[in-house]
Design an enzyme around this catalytic site. Structure first.
Site, PDB file in Angstrom:
ATOM      1  N   SER A 153       0.787  -1.233   0.000  1.00 19.11           N
ATOM      2  CA  SER A 153       0.000   0.000   0.000  1.00 19.11           C
ATOM      3  C   SER A 153       0.815   1.277   0.000  1.00 19.11           C
ATOM      4  CB  SER A 153      -0.932   0.003   1.210  1.00 19.11           C
ATOM      5  OG  SER A 153      -0.198  -0.153   2.398  1.00 19.11           O
ATOM      6  N   LYS A 175     -12.017  -0.443  -0.382  1.00 19.67           N
ATOM      7  CA  LYS A 175     -11.153   0.330  -1.287  1.00 19.67           C
ATOM      8  C   LYS A 175     -11.779   0.329  -2.680  1.00 19.67           C
ATOM      9  CE  LYS A 175      -7.392  -0.636   1.865  1.00 19.67           C
ATOM     10  NZ  LYS A 175      -7.616   0.501   2.747  1.00 19.67           N
ATOM     11  N   HIS A 224      -5.497  -3.901  -1.681  1.00 12.71           N
ATOM     12  CA  HIS A 224      -5.408  -2.871  -2.727  1.00 12.71           C
ATOM     13  C   HIS A 224      -5.501  -3.455  -4.142  1.00 12.71           C
ATOM     14  CE1 HIS A 224      -4.453   0.486  -0.017  1.00 12.71           C
ATOM     15  NE2 HIS A 224      -3.972  -0.488   0.737  1.00 12.71           N
TER      16      HIS A 224
END
Ligand SMILES: Cc1ncc(COP(=O)(O)O)c(C=O)c1O
Length: 410
Positions: free
Chosen positions: A202, A261, A230
């Protein structure tokens, strides 16, 4: 169709802190020390939704500071799905999943996640953070050994600590070092070996060498767990993540991910073999002893998973734009570390240099947050541009030109 109710009561912030009672007075000294190291943070207040632009503390900026990679966080289709879920099942879940909190919306979501990942089953948590700490602490205990990448997310680090297992940290993505550690750790007392890694890191925007991780895990009979937080929604032909992209479905035993996300909702999950997930329902304490997240959020996340199939061009556009953006900055000599995804770090060195660059970008209309310790090691502060499907090629070119111009300023 926009929502009809778009204005909320405006919050007011207290301007001064009350003096602390003596047992807590040390906190003031601790804050002073953080301030002296340039590490004091101020939490900005966002007005309105996430999108290509964002208003922070009343200031509109082009938004490179969210994990809303596919632009679903502010998408009205998720809002509508959430409203439908809330109308049908109420707002609060009312209990933990094993008691009466697991609604039909939660069940549908677990099944949708398992289908997307092509695993037998999935277990939901109220956050990705909870999914990591609960899964790791269930899988490993004081007699076990965990092998963890040096740049894994804080929730993995905390899961390792909570497990009380012996933790061996291997240098970032260094597979030779991992194999050496495993070869040297033929500890007869250690019951289990667990290898754990983010798939898309990340802070650095780097990708884990998944094929090598699978080979090494197989060779040393270790459990392999990866965190796709992610990568979920962004990588893979169906958007399920880097495991799918790298064709490693069979070699990875457990996949953690988040709905917060690219999927624009909230909550976390772990997915894998039915027998493992069934066992985790009995062992993952952050699931057993925590109220299920609201059914409306589960309904919105299920809608987002549906959108991954309906709108594959979003992830393709995002990754193509990100590659072009990185190429342009690299050819201008900007240090991006080894980034290879939609997270693009601009290396700054000190915390002060990162804050200075972020401030100057803000003066030019861009929100690109400075990332400082403890999120990254001392001396490795950076400014992180998180790209989203929202960003046009023109916006990315403007950001690249601004970064190129600013790097010559002291
Ligand atoms: C790699 C990684 N794993 C897990 C999490 C936690 O996910 P959540 O925000 O859903 O708690 C994050 C959040 O930033 C993350 O970056």
């Amino acid at each position: 169709m926009p929502c009809r109710i778009e204005t909320l009561e405006k919050p007011a912030r207290p301007t001064a802190f009350a003096p602390l009672p003596q047992p807590l007075a040390w906190i003031e000294a601790d804050m002073l020390a953080l301030r002296a190291r340039g590490l004091e943070r101020s939490q900005r207040i966002r007005s309105g939704r996430q999108g290509d632009a964002v208003t922070l503390d009343g200031r509109p900026l082009i938004n490179f500071g969210s994990n809303d990679y596919l632009g679903y966080a502010g998408d009205v289709r998720l809002t509508k799905a959430a409203a439908k879920g809330a109308c049908a099942e109420g707002f609060g879940a009312g209990a933990s999943p094993l008691v009466s909190g697991h609604s039909e919306s939660h069940e549908l979501l677990e099944q949708s996640i398992a289908r997307l990942l092509e695993t037998e089953a999935a277990l939901l948590f109220s956050s990705g953070f909870a999914a990591n700490i609960a899964t790791i602490a269930a899988l490993a205990g004081p007699d076990d050994i965990i092998f963890s990448d040096a740049r894994n997310h804080a929730s993995i680090i905390d899961g390792c600590r909570l497990s009380q297992a012996t933790v061996r940290i291997y240098p970032h993505r260094d597979m030779a070092a991992l194999a050496t550690l495993l070869a040297g750790d033929r500890d007869p007392v250690a019951r289990r070996k667990l290898i754990v890694s983010d798939t898309l890191f990340s802070m650095d925007g780097t990708l884990a060498p998944l094929a090598s991780l699978c080979e090494i895990a197989h060779q040393y009979q270790a459990i392999l767990m990866v965190d796709e937080a992610h990568a979920t929604g962004v990588f893979g032909p169906r958007g399920s993540g880097l495991v799918e992209e790298s064709n490693c479905n069979d070699g990875v035993h457990l996949r953690v991910g988040t709905l917060s996300k690219a999927l624009g909702a909230a909550g976390g999950f772990v997915a894998g073999h039915q027998a493992v997930i069934h066992w985790l329902r009995h062992k993952a304490r952050a699931s057993i002893f925590s109220t299920a997240h609201p059914p409306s959020i589960a309904a919105a996340a299920t809608r987002a998973i549906g959108l991954l199939a309906e709108e594959p061009q979003r992830r393709k556009t995002l990754l193509a734009n990100a590659a072009e953006f990185r190429d342009r900055l690299l050819s201008a000599g900007i240090d991006l570390g080894e980034a290879e995804a939609q997270i693009v770090p601009i290396m700054a060195g000190t915390a002060e240099a990162a804050v200075r660059l972020a401030d100057r970008l803000a003066s030019n209309g861009f929100f690109v947050p400075a990332i400082r310790p403890p999120s990254v090691p001392e001396g490795r502060s950076l400014v992180r541009a998180s790209l989203s499907w929202h960003h046009t090629v023109e916006t990315l070119q403007r950001l690249a030109s601004t970064i190129e111009a600013l790097r010559h300023e002291p």
